[in-house]
Design a protein around this motif. Structure first.
Motif, short mmCIF file in Angstrom:
data_model
loop_
_atom_site.label_atom_id
_atom_site.label_comp_id
_atom_site.label_asym_id
_atom_site.label_seq_id
_atom_site.Cartn_x
_atom_site.Cartn_y
_atom_site.Cartn_z
N LEU A 217 0.86 -1.18 0.00
CA LEU A 217 0.00 0.00 0.00
C LEU A 217 0.89 1.23 0.00
O LEU A 217 1.77 1.38 0.85
CB LEU A 217 -0.90 0.02 1.24
N PHE A 218 0.66 2.11 -0.97
CA PHE A 218 1.41 3.38 -1.05
C PHE A 218 0.46 4.52 -0.71
O PHE A 218 -0.65 4.59 -1.23
CB PHE A 218 2.00 3.55 -2.45
N ILE A 219 0.91 5.40 0.16
CA ILE A 219 0.08 6.50 0.65
C ILE A 219 0.81 7.81 0.38
O ILE A 219 2.00 7.95 0.69
CB ILE A 219 -0.19 6.36 2.16
N HIS A 220 0.10 8.77 -0.21
CA HIS A 220 0.74 10.07 -0.47
C HIS A 220 -0.32 11.15 -0.64
O HIS A 220 -1.44 10.88 -1.08
CB HIS A 220 1.60 10.00 -1.74
N SER A 221 0.06 12.37 -0.30
CA SER A 221 -0.84 13.52 -0.45
C SER A 221 -0.38 14.38 -1.63
O SER A 221 0.82 14.64 -1.78
CB SER A 221 -0.85 14.37 0.82
N LYS A 222 -1.33 14.85 -2.41
CA LYS A 222 -1.01 15.77 -3.51
C LYS A 222 -0.52 17.11 -2.97
O LYS A 222 0.07 17.90 -3.72
CB LYS A 222 -2.24 15.98 -4.39
N ILE A 226 7.05 18.56 0.83
CA ILE A 226 8.45 18.13 0.98
C ILE A 226 8.81 17.05 -0.03
O ILE A 226 9.81 17.17 -0.75
CB ILE A 226 8.69 17.64 2.43
N VAL A 227 8.03 15.99 -0.08
CA VAL A 227 8.27 14.91 -1.05
C VAL A 227 7.17 14.98 -2.11
O VAL A 227 5.99 14.79 -1.79
CB VAL A 227 8.26 13.52 -0.37
N PRO A 228 7.51 15.24 -3.35
CA PRO A 228 6.50 15.39 -4.40
C PRO A 228 5.59 14.17 -4.53
O PRO A 228 6.05 13.02 -4.42
CB PRO A 228 7.33 15.59 -5.68
N GLU A 241 2.14 -6.24 -8.36
CA GLU A 241 0.83 -6.57 -7.77
C GLU A 241 1.01 -7.68 -6.74
O GLU A 241 1.96 -8.46 -6.82
CB GLU A 241 -0.13 -7.04 -8.87
N PRO A 242 0.12 -7.75 -5.74
CA PRO A 242 -1.01 -6.84 -5.48
C PRO A 242 -0.55 -5.55 -4.81
O PRO A 242 0.35 -5.56 -3.97
CB PRO A 242 -1.91 -7.67 -4.55
N LYS A 243 -1.17 -4.45 -5.22
CA LYS A 243 -0.78 -3.16 -4.68
C LYS A 243 -1.97 -2.21 -4.71
O LYS A 243 -2.91 -2.39 -5.50
CB LYS A 243 0.38 -2.57 -5.48
N ASP A 244 -1.94 -1.21 -3.86
CA ASP A 244 -2.97 -0.18 -3.81
C ASP A 244 -2.32 1.17 -3.59
O ASP A 244 -1.20 1.26 -3.05
CB ASP A 244 -3.97 -0.45 -2.67
N PHE A 245 -3.03 2.22 -3.98
CA PHE A 245 -2.56 3.58 -3.73
C PHE A 245 -3.66 4.33 -3.00
O PHE A 245 -4.82 4.32 -3.42
CB PHE A 245 -2.22 4.30 -5.03
N LEU A 246 -3.28 4.98 -1.91
CA LEU A 246 -4.24 5.75 -1.11
C LEU A 246 -3.89 7.23 -1.18
O LEU A 246 -2.82 7.66 -0.71
CB LEU A 246 -4.21 5.27 0.35
N ASP A 247 -4.79 8.02 -1.78
CA ASP A 247 -4.64 9.48 -1.81
C ASP A 247 -5.13 10.06 -0.50
O ASP A 247 -6.26 9.80 -0.09
CB ASP A 247 -5.47 10.06 -2.95
N ILE A 248 -4.26 10.85 0.14
CA ILE A 248 -4.68 11.53 1.36
C ILE A 248 -4.53 13.04 1.16
O ILE A 248 -4.02 13.50 0.13
CB ILE A 248 -3.88 11.07 2.60
N ASN A 249 -4.96 13.80 2.16
CA ASN A 249 -4.87 15.26 2.12
C ASN A 249 -3.82 15.73 3.11
O ASN A 249 -3.32 14.96 3.92
CB ASN A 249 -6.22 15.89 2.46
#
Length: 277
Positions: A217-222, A226-228, A241-249
């Motif tokens: 699971l990869f988590i990142h905010s737009k 600091i880290v693009p 795979e298997p993998k997921d991406f979680l967009d956070i704020n």
């Protein structure tokens, strides 16, 4: 007049080159201090959040003493090995520890060498050794199987987590707000410097992640300042795979808090769907 113009241009170019050389030297000789920002004093413990914990000293193969906390859960779904970012120490991660505990996870968090009460001085190889020491402790002393351990890393800890997940099997890998490599980060921060030739600290996650065969699971905010965001996406795109991406704020250091249920529900979904727990 032409001679004066040429002389002025020459002087300006000389100044620019000297400044460029000076900046390159500063980055080269100071890169360790730019990357590792440890805090020695603990500001609090899990007790302040109503959590029981064990304070454990680990001995590494190169004779450093690593401080750690083990926060058990009575009905633990798994144990999360927490590899924190480049600043602070254990005590600055208590909000995260509480969130993971509320998700039904036991948490084992370490301070890298040079951080908190750990001995030594931080280095790339040192962080790898410290993380490996922690994982071996969970397996050999806590008697946990590979499919009972989740490797989690935030920011710089994400790079350490990817390295560890490539070397050892685990139940899952969670990488939050992390980068593709230190060289890529350097190019982003200092686009005018020859970072490729200056860097002696690398954390080449983008080269390693394609070799990791663990549900991830990869988590990142737009809004990460600091880290693009694209660095997190690039890691995800290069992962198996298997993998997921979680967009956070939110920003780099508070996205997990400001995102609220987006964050917790996203991790819960990963635990249920990918880890079958």
């Amino acid at each position: 007049m032409t001679i004066k113009i040429h002389a002025a241009i020459k002087s300006i170019l000389t100044i620019v080159i000297l400044v460029w050389l000076l900046m390159s030297l500063i980055v080269f000789f100071n890169q360790k201090n730019l990357i590792y920002v440890p805090l020695k004093k603990y500001t609090n413990t899990p007790k302040s959040y109503g959590l029981d914990f064990e304070s454990i000293k680990l001995s590494t193969k190169d004779n450093e003493t690593i401080n750690s906390w083990f926060i058990p859960h009575k009905n633990s779904r798994a144990t999360l090995l927490f590899l924190h970012g480049n600043g602070g120490n254990l005590s600055t991660r208590l909000d995260s520890i509480k969130i993971f505990h509320q998700l039904g996870l036991s948490v084992f968090i370490i301070d890298y060498r040079g951080y908190g009460e750990s001995s030594g001085s931080p280095s790339e190889e040192g962080t790898y050794i410290d993380a490996e020491t922690a994982l071996i402790f969970l397996k050999d002393i806590k008697n946990l199987a590979e499919d009972e351990i989740i490797i989690y890393g935030r920011s710089l800890g994400g790079a350490v987590a990817i390295w560890l997940a490539n070397k050892y099997k685990s139940l899952g890998l969670i990488v939050e707000s992390s980068f593709t490599s230190i060289i890529d980060m350097g190019k982003y921060k200092y686009p005018y410097l020859p970072i490729k030739y200056l860097a002696n600290i690398h954390y080449p996650s983008i080269e390693i992640i394609s070799n990791v065969n663990t549900p991830s699971l990869f988590i990142h905010s737009k809004h990460d300042e600091i880290v693009p965001y694209e660095f997190g996406k690039n890691l995800f795109n290069s992962a198996n795979e298997p993998k997921d991406f979680l967009d956070i704020n939110g920003l780099h250091n508070d996205g997990f808090l400001t995102s609220g249920r987006i964050y917790t529900v996203g991790i819960e979904k990963f635990l249920k769907n990918k880890l079958k727990k």
